[in-house]
Design a protein around this motif. Structure first.
Motif, short mmCIF file in Angstrom:
data_model
loop_
_atom_site.label_atom_id
_atom_site.label_comp_id
_atom_site.label_asym_id
_atom_site.label_seq_id
_atom_site.Cartn_x
_atom_site.Cartn_y
_atom_site.Cartn_z
N UNK A 29 0.82 -1.20 0.00
CA UNK A 29 0.00 0.00 0.00
C UNK A 29 0.85 1.25 0.00
N UNK A 30 0.20 2.38 0.27
CA UNK A 30 0.89 3.67 0.29
C UNK A 30 0.30 4.51 1.42
N UNK A 31 1.15 5.30 2.05
CA UNK A 31 0.69 6.18 3.13
C UNK A 31 1.29 7.56 2.94
N UNK B 198 12.78 4.48 6.57
CA UNK B 198 12.54 3.81 5.28
C UNK B 198 13.77 3.02 4.86
N UNK B 199 14.94 3.62 4.99
CA UNK B 199 16.18 2.92 4.64
C UNK B 199 16.40 1.71 5.54
N UNK B 200 16.02 1.84 6.80
CA UNK B 200 16.21 0.74 7.75
C UNK B 200 15.37 -0.47 7.38
N UNK B 201 14.23 -0.22 6.72
CA UNK B 201 13.36 -1.32 6.29
C UNK B 201 13.84 -1.99 5.01
N UNK B 202 14.87 -1.43 4.40
CA UNK B 202 15.43 -2.04 3.20
C UNK B 202 14.45 -2.07 2.04
N UNK B 203 14.30 -3.24 1.42
CA UNK B 203 13.47 -3.38 0.23
C UNK B 203 11.98 -3.33 0.52
N UNK B 204 11.60 -3.32 1.79
CA UNK B 204 10.18 -3.36 2.15
C UNK B 204 9.48 -2.02 1.92
N UNK B 205 10.23 -0.91 2.00
CA UNK B 205 9.63 0.42 1.88
C UNK B 205 10.43 1.29 0.93
N UNK B 206 9.75 2.30 0.37
CA UNK B 206 10.42 3.27 -0.50
C UNK B 206 9.64 4.58 -0.47
N UNK C 121 5.01 -3.42 6.99
CA UNK C 121 6.14 -2.51 7.18
C UNK C 121 5.65 -1.07 7.25
N UNK C 122 4.63 -0.72 6.48
CA UNK C 122 4.06 0.62 6.54
C UNK C 122 3.44 0.89 7.91
N UNK C 123 2.73 -0.10 8.43
CA UNK C 123 2.12 0.06 9.75
C UNK C 123 3.18 0.22 10.83
N UNK C 124 4.27 -0.53 10.71
CA UNK C 124 5.37 -0.40 11.67
C UNK C 124 6.02 0.97 11.57
N UNK C 125 6.15 1.48 10.35
CA UNK C 125 6.71 2.82 10.15
C UNK C 125 5.86 3.87 10.85
N UNK C 126 4.56 3.81 10.65
CA UNK C 126 3.64 4.78 11.25
C UNK C 126 3.69 4.69 12.77
N UNK C 127 3.70 3.48 13.27
CA UNK C 127 3.74 3.28 14.71
C UNK C 127 5.05 3.79 15.30
N UNK C 128 6.16 3.48 14.63
CA UNK C 128 7.46 3.86 15.15
C UNK C 128 7.72 5.36 15.13
N UNK C 129 7.10 6.07 14.19
CA UNK C 129 7.33 7.51 14.06
C UNK C 129 6.22 8.35 14.69
N UNK C 130 5.22 7.70 15.26
CA UNK C 130 4.10 8.44 15.83
C UNK C 130 4.58 9.38 16.93
N UNK C 131 4.15 10.63 16.82
CA UNK C 131 4.49 11.62 17.83
C UNK C 131 5.83 12.31 17.63
N UNK C 132 6.60 11.86 16.63
CA UNK C 132 7.92 12.48 16.43
C UNK C 132 8.32 12.62 14.97
#
Length: 238
Positions: free
Chosen positions: A60-62, A76-84, A102-113
């Motif tokens: 998907x896309x966010x 995004x770089x830390x996720x390697x080929x999973x995200x761009x 991976x997108x959901x993990x990105x959103x969760x990890x960056x929430x609030x910052x």
């Protein structure tokens, strides 16, 4: 139809053209690079190839509003080929594409910052990412069947934000567009460097006009969704 009406009624030739993602094909048809019929055929093929490149629901896309780009790019770089990074639309908007979890993990990890707001887009796959490379190879085969014509107006391309007028290099740019980020902010700035001070958007809503004002607050924008809107622009340009 809207472009033909605009050209006939306004009678002023644009200096440059551009289209966002799929809209790039509209720009190429409008500037005469290929026929409307060829454009429709290629767009249908493009859509099919993209759908087949990644099973529905897997990716998907966010959109991230007011992103902290250093943090977003690092994650995004830390996720390697999973995200761009898929779209660099404006200083306050970037779109990330990739595997759904991976997108959901990105959103969760960056929430609030890392962003103010995250919006999952209503799309069926991770477009403008390496997941689309198989589709790009198939698309190139179809593009090579077209006999290109010299563009009447240069187009600023998504992949490199550079104006280009003719040659088979266009096919390579369209191929790369499928798996590369849409450099929309850079495209707007590049057009401004060429002296563009008025941006006219043809098509539904005014999303691109709004993005142009965010990137270049000093420019003037107009948009036409319907034929009657063209008359308004014609009067304003007198």
């Amino acid at each position: 139809l809207l472009w033909e009406h605009f050209s006939r009624e306004v009678g002023r030739r644009p200096t440059l053209m551009a289209g966002h993602s799929l809209g790039e094909y509209t720009a190429l048809a409008a500037c005469g690079f290929f026929s409307f019929e060829d454009g429709m055929r290629i767009v249908r093929k493009r859509g099919s190839f993209m759908e087949e490149a990644c099973p529905s629901g897997k990716g998907g896309m966010v959109a991230l509003i007011d992103p902290v780009m250093e943090l977003v790019e690092m994650e995004v770089q830390r996720k390697g080929a999973l995200l761009a990074i898929a779209n660099r639309n404006a200083p306050d908007q970037v779109v990330v594409s990739g595997e759904m979890e991976a997108l959901k993990e990105l959103i969760s990890g960056l929430r609030g910052r890392g962003y103010r707001r995250a919006i999952f887009l209503n799309v069926s796959g991770p477009f403008h990412s390496p997941y689309m490379k198989p589709a790009a190879e198939r698309l190139e085969e179809e593009l090579r069947k077209i006999e290109p014509k010299r563009m009447e107006i240069p187009v600023v391309f998504n992949v490199d934000a550079e104006p280009f007028r003719d040659g088979e290099e266009v096919f390579e740019k369209l191929k790369r567009q499928l798996y590369s980020p849409v450099q929309w902010e850079r495209s707007m700035r590049r057009m401004a460097e060429e002296g563009i001070e008025l941006f006219i958007e043809l098509g539904p809503k005014n999303v691109l006009s709004n993005l142009a004002r965010k990137v270049l607050p000093h420019v003037e924008t107009m948009n036409a969704e319907r034929l009657v809107d063209v008359e308004r622009i014609k009067e304003a340009l007198k």
